[in-house]
Design a protein around this motif. Sequence first.
Motif, PDB file in Angstrom:
ATOM      1  N   TYR A  19       0.819  -1.204   0.000  1.00 53.94           N
ATOM      2  CA  TYR A  19       0.000   0.000   0.000  1.00 53.94           C
ATOM      3  C   TYR A  19       0.856   1.260   0.000  1.00 53.94           C
ATOM      4  O   TYR A  19       0.510   2.256  -0.638  1.00 53.94           O
ATOM      5  N   ARG A  20       1.999   1.207   0.678  1.00 55.59           N
ATOM      6  CA  ARG A  20       2.873   2.393   0.732  1.00 55.59           C
ATOM      7  C   ARG A  20       3.409   2.763  -0.646  1.00 55.59           C
ATOM      8  O   ARG A  20       3.768   3.908  -0.890  1.00 55.59           O
ATOM      9  N   ASP A  21       3.475   1.781  -1.542  1.00 57.84           N
ATOM     10  CA  ASP A  21       4.015   2.024  -2.878  1.00 57.84           C
ATOM     11  C   ASP A  21       2.940   2.419  -3.880  1.00 57.84           C
ATOM     12  O   ASP A  21       3.253   2.980  -4.931  1.00 57.84           O
ATOM     13  N   ALA A  22       1.698   2.110  -3.578  1.00 57.94           N
ATOM     14  CA  ALA A  22       0.591   2.419  -4.489  1.00 57.94           C
ATOM     15  C   ALA A  22      -0.664   2.650  -3.658  1.00 57.94           C
ATOM     16  O   ALA A  22      -1.543   1.782  -3.577  1.00 57.94           O
ATOM     17  N   PRO A  23      -0.764   3.814  -2.982  1.00 52.39           N
ATOM     18  CA  PRO A  23      -1.831   4.033  -2.002  1.00 52.39           C
ATOM     19  C   PRO A  23      -3.203   4.289  -2.627  1.00 52.39           C
ATOM     20  O   PRO A  23      -3.742   5.391  -2.588  1.00 52.39           O
ATOM     21  N   HIS A  24      -3.775   3.254  -3.233  1.00 52.27           N
ATOM     22  CA  HIS A  24      -5.135   3.329  -3.755  1.00 52.27           C
ATOM     23  C   HIS A  24      -5.741   1.931  -3.685  1.00 52.27           C
ATOM     24  O   HIS A  24      -5.024   0.928  -3.648  1.00 52.27           O
ATOM     25  N   ASP A  25      -7.059   1.850  -3.636  1.00 51.61           N
ATOM     26  CA  ASP A  25      -7.758   0.564  -3.552  1.00 51.61           C
ATOM     27  C   ASP A  25      -7.133  -0.312  -2.475  1.00 51.61           C
ATOM     28  O   ASP A  25      -6.773  -1.473  -2.696  1.00 51.61           O
ATOM     29  N   GLY A  26      -7.012   0.237  -1.269  1.00 51.35           N
ATOM     30  CA  GLY A  26      -6.339  -0.446  -0.193  1.00 51.35           C
ATOM     31  C   GLY A  26      -7.131  -1.613   0.372  1.00 51.35           C
ATOM     32  O   GLY A  26      -8.368  -1.588   0.436  1.00 51.35           O
ATOM     33  N   VAL A  27      -6.400  -2.657   0.790  1.00 54.55           N
ATOM     34  CA  VAL A  27      -6.997  -3.834   1.416  1.00 54.55           C
ATOM     35  C   VAL A  27      -6.107  -4.289   2.566  1.00 54.55           C
ATOM     36  O   VAL A  27      -4.915  -3.981   2.623  1.00 54.55           O
ATOM     37  N   VAL A  28      -6.710  -5.040   3.468  1.00 55.19           N
ATOM     38  CA  VAL A  28      -6.005  -5.636   4.598  1.00 55.19           C
ATOM     39  C   VAL A  28      -5.816  -7.129   4.317  1.00 55.19           C
ATOM     40  O   VAL A  28      -6.727  -7.794   3.822  1.00 55.19           O
ATOM     41  N   TYR A  29      -4.642  -7.639   4.628  1.00 53.68           N
ATOM     42  CA  TYR A  29      -4.377  -9.077   4.514  1.00 53.68           C
ATOM     43  C   TYR A  29      -5.142  -9.794   5.621  1.00 53.68           C
ATOM     44  O   TYR A  29      -4.979  -9.500   6.801  1.00 53.68           O
ATOM     45  N   ALA A  30      -5.979 -10.765   5.260  1.00 52.42           N
ATOM     46  CA  ALA A  30      -6.893 -11.403   6.203  1.00 52.42           C
ATOM     47  C   ALA A  30      -6.351 -12.690   6.808  1.00 52.42           C
ATOM     48  O   ALA A  30      -7.105 -13.435   7.448  1.00 52.42           O
TER      49      ALA A  30
END
Length: 243
Positions: free
Chosen positions: A167-178
Motif C-alpha cells: 500500500y505504501r508504494d501504491a496508495p489506492h484501492d487499499g486492502v487488509v491481509y486477512a
Amino acid sequence: MTIKQAMVLAAGLGTRMRPITDTIPKPLVKIAGKSMIDYALDALAEAGVERAVVNVHHHADQMEAHLRSYRGLEILISDERDALMNNGGGLVKGFKLLSRDPVFVMNADLFWIGERPGEPTNLERLAGFYDASRMDMAMLCVELEKTTGHNGKNDFSMAEDGRLQRYRDAPHDGVVYAGAIAMDPSLLDDAPADAFNINIYFDKAIARGRLYGTMLEGHWLTVGTPEAVGEAEETIRTFRAFA
C-alpha cells in the motif's frame, strides 16, 4: 481446485495479550465461547481440508492436548519448543510434514464471521481463485471497514485483476491481509533453514507481479490485546443480531 492440506501458524508468544497468555497460549483464548484456533480449523474443515499441520511453542502441552481433541480433520504437530522459527521458518519446517500439493496457510489468531449459507466459503473461493501458473501466492483480503481489532492501516493495494502491491508504494484501492494464503509449498524450496519472516516472499512475489488477492465475504476479526476480547465479542453479537 480443492485444497486438501493446510498449515496453521500458532507458535507465537502472544506478548501483547499478557497477562492472559502468561497461563494459556493465545490460540486457545476463547472469543464468544470458542477458541480462536478452532475458528481457523473449522473454516479449513468446511472448505474440504483433510490434514493440517499446526506449529506449537508457547504452552505447547496445552496446545497439543487441545488439538488431540479436535475431530474435524487430521492434525499433525510441528514442534518448535526448542526454537521459534518465525512465520517463514515455521512454514518451511511444517511443510515437510505435508505433500507437495497446494496448501492453505492460516494464522491461528485471525478469523472471520458472516459467510453466506449455501455459498462457497471464503477458503473455497480462495482455492478456486489461486492459479499457480500466474501466482506465487493468493491471499484472502478484506476492506478496512469490515475489520475489528485491526491497526487501521491498509497492507496492500489491489488492482482490478487482484494483483497486489504494498500500500505504501501504491496508495489506492487499499486492502487488509486477512491471514489466509493459497500457495504451492515449492515456493519456499530456496528458503533459509533458520527463522525468517514470510514478508520476504511477499515482496519477491510482488517484484515478479505474482502476488494476488481476492476479497473476503463477511467480517474479519483480530484479537491482539486483552481489551480486544470484549470488542471482538461485541462485534460478533452485533453482527449475528443483524445478519
